[in-house]
Design a protein around this motif. Structure first.
Motif, PDB file in Angstrom:
ATOM      1  N   MET A 169      -1.745 -13.525 -17.588  1.00  0.00           N
ATOM      2  CA  MET A 169      -1.222 -13.223 -16.247  1.00  0.00           C
ATOM      3  C   MET A 169      -0.817 -14.532 -15.561  1.00  0.00           C
ATOM      4  SD  MET A 169      -3.287 -11.121 -13.388  1.00  0.00           S
ATOM      5  CE  MET A 169      -4.061 -10.179 -14.717  1.00  0.00           C
ATOM      6  N   SER A 170       0.403 -14.603 -15.098  1.00  0.00           N
ATOM      7  CA  SER A 170       0.881 -15.884 -14.573  1.00  0.00           C
ATOM      8  C   SER A 170       0.884 -15.885 -13.051  1.00  0.00           C
ATOM      9  CB  SER A 170       2.289 -16.166 -15.091  1.00  0.00           C
ATOM     10  OG  SER A 170       3.154 -15.138 -14.654  1.00  0.00           O
ATOM     11  N   GLU A 171       0.119 -16.767 -12.485  1.00  0.00           N
ATOM     12  CA  GLU A 171       0.160 -16.956 -11.033  1.00  0.00           C
ATOM     13  C   GLU A 171       1.062 -18.147 -10.757  1.00  0.00           C
ATOM     14  OE1 GLU A 171      -1.129 -15.158  -8.721  1.00  0.00           O
ATOM     15  OE2 GLU A 171      -2.450 -13.843  -9.866  1.00  0.00           O
TER      16      GLU A 171
ATOM     17  N   ASP B 174       4.712 -10.223 -16.335  1.00  0.00           N
ATOM     18  CA  ASP B 174       3.387  -9.950 -16.889  1.00  0.00           C
ATOM     19  C   ASP B 174       2.484  -9.389 -15.792  1.00  0.00           C
ATOM     20  OD1 ASP B 174       1.598  -9.868 -18.896  1.00  0.00           O
ATOM     21  OD2 ASP B 174       1.072 -12.005 -18.845  1.00  0.00           O
TER      22      ASP B 174
ATOM     23  N   THR C 261      -1.238  -5.312 -11.672  1.00  0.00           N
ATOM     24  CA  THR C 261      -2.681  -5.499 -11.763  1.00  0.00           C
ATOM     25  C   THR C 261      -3.223  -6.438 -10.690  1.00  0.00           C
ATOM     26  OG1 THR C 261      -2.224  -7.186 -13.410  1.00  0.00           O
ATOM     27  CG2 THR C 261      -2.812  -4.993 -14.219  1.00  0.00           C
ATOM     28  N   SER C 262      -2.346  -7.163 -10.008  1.00  0.00           N
ATOM     29  CA  SER C 262      -2.814  -7.932  -8.848  1.00  0.00           C
ATOM     30  C   SER C 262      -1.785  -7.811  -7.740  1.00  0.00           C
ATOM     31  CB  SER C 262      -3.030  -9.408  -9.203  1.00  0.00           C
ATOM     32  OG  SER C 262      -1.832 -10.141  -9.053  1.00  0.00           O
TER      33      SER C 262
ATOM     34  N   ILE D 195       1.035 -10.440  -8.003  1.00  0.00           N
ATOM     35  CA  ILE D 195       2.069 -10.100  -8.999  1.00  0.00           C
ATOM     36  C   ILE D 195       2.957  -8.981  -8.458  1.00  0.00           C
ATOM     37  CG2 ILE D 195       2.458  -9.133 -11.299  1.00  0.00           C
ATOM     38  CD1 ILE D 195      -0.185 -10.490 -12.141  1.00  0.00           C
TER      39      ILE D 195
END
Lengths: 290, 781
Positions: A1-3, B67, B111-112, B115
């Motif tokens: 997961m890319s922040e 993603d 999922t966040s 994102i």
């Protein structure tokens, strides 16, 4: 997961390290954080920039009065400390400091932050201009002094270079007194619709020097020289004050926006000018110099 | 149900502290956002950035590729059925056209939250912008710019008429015209809108901040074509609603995403999203004319009201009828020609806000009274007095008023305060001018359906199950259990409340319309009475006494006049469980629909006050004439709402309403620019009053001598009225200082300066009636 990338947080405890960090790469300077934190969260400030927190550099805080009457305010001095300071009597800068935001904002926010944020509506800036203060900018290569009236170049923009830090506000000695008033729709937690600071030097009952400065009346805080010049030489009687106050409209170029209309701002500006001059005069007569 | 009981009561009328006060104050309350279900996805809506346009295409590829993104939905992925309370005009996602800035065109679930937000920014929306219509006057007449595929923007057109209005106007002593315009205001609840959808067998469940879970469930069942019972709406604690949480809000989008992904999905509005996509109080134009005799008696009235519905109808159709209904104010007018219309515009849809249409209609009707008084050279209070409606009169739709009209009693209290304030000294150095004003109003108590269940347990404690929603008034959390306790002869703490959604309680039509204490309360009281009867029957068997001779008090069943003969309620309940069955009953309530006579009604959806309430507010203001600034120095609010069940809660309702009304009058103004963009959708530019902006003393007075015939213990509704009067009272006070009052709301400093300038632009301050006033127009018929 890319922040997304976010910058690092640094908290140096001395000025030279701080200035070195500023020199190295684009940086957001964090003092009280009352604007910066919110603006970063909203994406208005580049989150990839490092944050350099200046609160641990004790040289940047405090209010002192020299023997010759020069007042020095550290840039990281909180607005609350400034508003309540016993070092100097109430004046346009402390009036402004006591009006910014709410209690929590003033406890955290700083005079340097208020200045460098460069909001046209900021409450301490007309006082800085009216006091003819010098703003000290420091970098790894040295320091320079910029007069308040030359510091602001547009909304949110100043002459400060990315590697420079505002360190001190230096207010020259004065025989006069000053005051700042603003108009808001609410009596607390509001932003100035317009504001006016007035500074008067009086000798033998006659005004010998004056400066009037406006907030939320142009793209930057501005001096209103016509109004100030009209006061000089008068005995500051009511008709003279009233006539001079009207001349702030020669300088003011307010806009219509969500916070107020141009027409109403133009109605209120001379009224605030008249009243601010009146308070400054009263303070001068009571010996509240500054 | 009849409620001529005179008390004294053990619980009703006592000062009750809200049951949820401690957890609220200490931050332990759980709101919708606080509940994170395992595997939850975060939903972010992609808004239209233009007010009007053709939707040419949406490219979600870049968003989907990110993603963490699980799904992106657009109109083509969901049902093409639309939703709406009265007109099914609103799609889940904009389809073919966009109609306001902020309208959802797509939704990302990830999922966040970070994102999801990033992905929402990557959805490419191709819209061919068209010219929006944002002004209701323009929308009313335009045949070119149509918000929906209809031949007019007029969405609702209501007429109420009675008597020969033309004849009365032709022969009247004088005709007085008043025209006002009002602004938008946001409900500005502290908790932004939030909803979590989760899969459930056959359907889905919601955790939602809503005032009306059963209404949400019914509309969603229809929208998704599911049996009502497969949808559950759970309501955790709510951080305010004020009408802003009556609608589906973003439940359709969250539910659609849950149905598409099989996972829980949460949508929590940011403050900006909440302020720009809610359903604020509508802006409106009210034109009103009265034909009067020389005494100021109003013989006939014409009124034309236009409400701005925004881009979708929501509940504006019924609000249009309410606006028309309230065109008379609390005055008896026998000849009426009232028209109410609502128009679509390319702006954020408007809808219910506490006391819908009330503030502007009270402002118009009370400014009209002042105009009449000024034109005739009479005292406005006297004009009011000569026109007040009362028992035996018929309201605008022909509803018979069966309660005493107490507006005059309320006004006399206010007048006494104004007189006292006028005599008080002004602090030296305070150069502001003082103004004193008042306003009168009446209001309804909505009698829509409710059911509630009361079960008495073997230990003599009871459970009250209510589908009512506690939105901060204390009516559900605190007053309802105390009323049930009163009926059962129990201490209030022996009655446990179960509420908060559709699962554990029967139907309730929501916390709105000043109905909760009244209608939900009636259902609870009816259930409690049925339970009390079961207890008396069981005790009658045990004690061999006629059930009619038994009373329930202080935890015991006793023989009237012989309290030593009796048993504890616990003993009786335990016995009933063994011998006759559980002690449980459901009460159901719907106010009777009283006949309406003598008026011609076309399209009217709001016909009755039910139990009318009467009100008067008075205010002292200080005006800075140079800046136009108005400060409210003193306030008195007098209300006849029947019996006051909980004095603490009632006072809180009044004080909160007065503050909200002052905000509406002076500083709150949700502004939309000519491109349909809301320019102050945040809490620093949308100026809610702070504690520094409201008077330190708001005196609250209740006239408690006019109990409802049908409410629980004689109670009527109180939730809405306190918010509808302050603007009109402040307008009246401005007229007291200036000789004129603004005809455009809000009464902010800018408006006051313009009003003074307009007054002064008329060279000769003429006799009464010649003050700044628009020319006499014909009210459209």
């Amino acid at each position: 997961m890319s922040e997304p990338d976010v910058g690092a947080y640094r908290r140096p405890d001395n000025l030279s390290e701080l200035l070195t960090l500023l020199d190295r790469r684009p940086t957001s300077v964090l003092a009280g954080g009352t604007d910066l934190v919110v603006m970063r969260a909203d994406g208005m400030v580049d989150r990839t920039q490092d944050i350099v927190d200046i609160k641990d550099v004790s040289d940047l805080r405090g209010i002192s009065l020299d023997a010759d009457g020069t007042l020095t305010i550290g840039a990281a001095t909180s607005l609350q400390e400034l508003a309540k300071t016993p070092v100097i009597p109430p004046n346009a800068i402390t009036d402004g400091a006591s009006l910014v935001g709410g209690w929590q904002t003033r406890a955290r926010g700083t005079i340097g932050g208020n200045i460098c944020r460069a909001s046209p509506a900021a409450d301490t800036l007309p006082g800085v201009l009216a006091a003819d203060a010098q703003l000290e900018l420091a970098s790894t290569t040295g320091t320079r002094l910029v007069p308040g009236h030359a510091f602001f170049t547009g909304p949110g923009r100043t002459v400060r270079k990315p590697n420079e830090l505002l360190t001190r506000i230096i207010v020259p000695a004065s025989l006069g007194a000053s005051a700042y008033l603003r108009f808001t729709y609410r009596l607390a937690m509001d932003l100035a619709v317009v504001g006016v600071a007035a500074h008067l030097d009086i000798k033998n009952g006659r005004c010998v020097a004056a400066r009037v400065a406006l907030s939320a009346a142009a793209a930057t805080p501005v001096l209103a020289p016509d109004a100030a010049d009209a006061l000089v030489g008068t005995e500051l009687d009511e008709p003279s004050i009233e006539a001079a106050a009207q001349l702030v409209l020669n300088t003011a170029t307010p806009i219509d926006d969500g916070r107020g209309s141009r027409a109403h701002r133009r109605t209120v500006l001379p009224v605030l000018a008249k009243r601010a001059i009146g308070i400054a005069l009263e303070r001068a007569r009571e010996g509240h110099r500054r | 149900m009849s409620a001529e009981e005179s008390g004294p009561y053990l619980n009703v009328g006592n000062r009750l502290i809200r049951r949820d006060a401690a957890e609220r104050l200490t931050g332990h309350t759980t709101y919708a956002e606080d509940i994170r279900l395992p595997g939850v996805l975060y939903g972010v809506l992609v808004p239209s950035l233009v007010a009007a346009g053709r939707l040419r295409g949406i490219n979600v590829d870049r968003a989907v590729a990110l993603d963490g993104v699980v799904k992106v939905l657009t109109a083509k992925d969901v049902t093409d059925r639309c939703y709406g309370n009265y007109v099914k005009d609103q799609p889940i996602f904009a389809r073919d056209r966009v109609r306001f800035v902020g309208e959802p065109v797509a939704m990302v679930a990830a999922t966040s939250l970070a994102i999801a937000r990033r992905a929402a920014g990557l959805v490419e929306v191709d819209i061919e912008a068209t010219t929006p219509v944002v002004d209701p006057r323009e929308a009313l007449t335009s045949a070119e710019v149509l918000v929906h595929d209809r031949d007019t923007n007029v969405i609702e057109d209501v007429h109420i008429s009675r008597g020969d209005v033309d004849a009365v106007f032709d022969t009247a002593h004088a005709v007085v015209h008043t025209e006002i315009e009002s602004h938008r205001a946001h409900q500005a609840y502290l908790e932004p809108r939030a909803v979590t959808a989760a899969p459930a067998p056959g359907g889905f469940s919601l955790i939602m901040s809503t005032q009306q879970p059963f209404g949400v469930r019914a509309q969603l069942a229809e929208l998704f074509d599911l049996p009502t019972g497969t949808i559950e709406v759970r309501v955790p604690a709510i951080g305010g609603g004020f009408g802003g949480k009556l609608h589906l809000l973003f439940a359709p989008q969250a539910a659609a995403m849950t149905l598409a992904t099989g996972r829980p999905v949460q949508i929590v509005c940011s403050r900006a999203e909440d302020m720009t996509t809610g359903n604020p109080r509508e802006n409106s134009i009210v034109r009103m004319s009265s034909a009067v005799d020389e005494s100021g008696r109003i013989l006939a009235r014409r009124c034309d009201v236009v409400l701005d519905a925004g881009a979708y109808a929501m509940d504006t159709p019924v609000l249009t009828s309410m606006a028309a209904f309230y065109a008379t104010g609390p005055y008896r007018i026998d000849a009426l020609d009232i028209r109410g219309r609502a128009v679509y515009t390319n702006t954020c849809p408007t809808g219910s806000f506490r006391g819908p249409s009330g503030p502007q209609m009270v402002y118009a009707a009370e400014a009209q009274i002042e105009d009449i008084a000024q034109q005739l050279g009479l005292d406005p209070a006297e004009v009011r007095r000569r026109n007040f409606i009362g028992e035996g009169d018929r309201g605008p739709t022909g509803e018979l008023i069966t309660l005493r009209g107490t507006t005059d009693e309320c006004m006399r209290v206010v007048e006494s305060r104004l007189q006292r304030w006028r005599q008080a000294d002004v602090a030296p150095g305070d150069h502001r001018r003082r103004g004193y004003g008042l306003a009168c109003a009446w209001w309804s108590t909505l009698g829509t359906p409710s059911a509630a269940t009361v079960e008495l347990h073997e230990d003599g404690t009871a459970t009250l199950s209510s589908g009512g929603t506690e939105i901060g008034t204390g009516a559900i959390s605190t007053a309802l259990p105390s009323m049930v306790a009163e009926e059962l002869g129990l201490r209030p703490d022996r009655v446990i409340l179960k509420s908060g959604g559709t699962r554990d309680a029967p139907y309730d039509s929501g916390s709105r319309g000043s109905r909760t204490m009244f209608a939900t309360g009636n259902a609870a009281v009816l259930a409690a009475r049925a339970v009390a009867e079961q207890i008396r029957n069981e005790a009658s068997r045990l004690l061999e006494v006629d059930p009619a001779d038994l009373v329930l008090r202080e935890g015991r069943v006793e023989v009237k006049g012989a309290p030593e003969t009796g048993m504890t309620i616990a003993e009786v309940s335990a016995s009933a469980h063994l011998h006759s069955g559980p002690v449980v009953a459901t009460g159901r309530y719907r106010a009777e629909l009283a006949p309406v006579e003598g008026s011609e009604l076309q399209g009217a959806r709001f016909l009755r006050l039910g139990e009318p309430t009467f009100h008067c507010h008075g205010v002292e203001i200080a005006l800075d004439e140079e800046t136009g600034r108005v400060d409210v120095l003193n306030f008195v609010a007098v209300h006849d709402v029947g019996r006051v069940v909980n004095p603490v809660g009632a006072r809180g309702q009044v004080e909160g309403g007065v503050v909200q009304g002052i905000g509406y009058a002076l500083t709150e103004n949700l502004k939309t620019n000519d491109q349909g963009v809301i320019v102050n959708g945040n809490f620093h530019d949308y100026r809610l009053p702070t504690i520094a902006d409201v008077p330190p003393n708001i005196e609250t007075v209740f006239i408690e001598t006019n109990h409802s015939h049908t409410g629980p213990f004689g109670a009527k509704g109180l939730g809405e009225p306190p918010v509808i009067l302050p603007a009109a009272a402040i307008g009246s006070a401005l007229r007291d200082v200036l000789g004129v009052q603004p005809y455009q709301l809000p009464l902010d400093a800018d408006r006051v300066v313009l009003t003074i300038a307009e007054r002064d632009s008329h060279p000769v301050p003429g006799p009464p009636g010649s003050t700044a006033r628009p020319p006499e127009p014909e009210v459209e018929k």
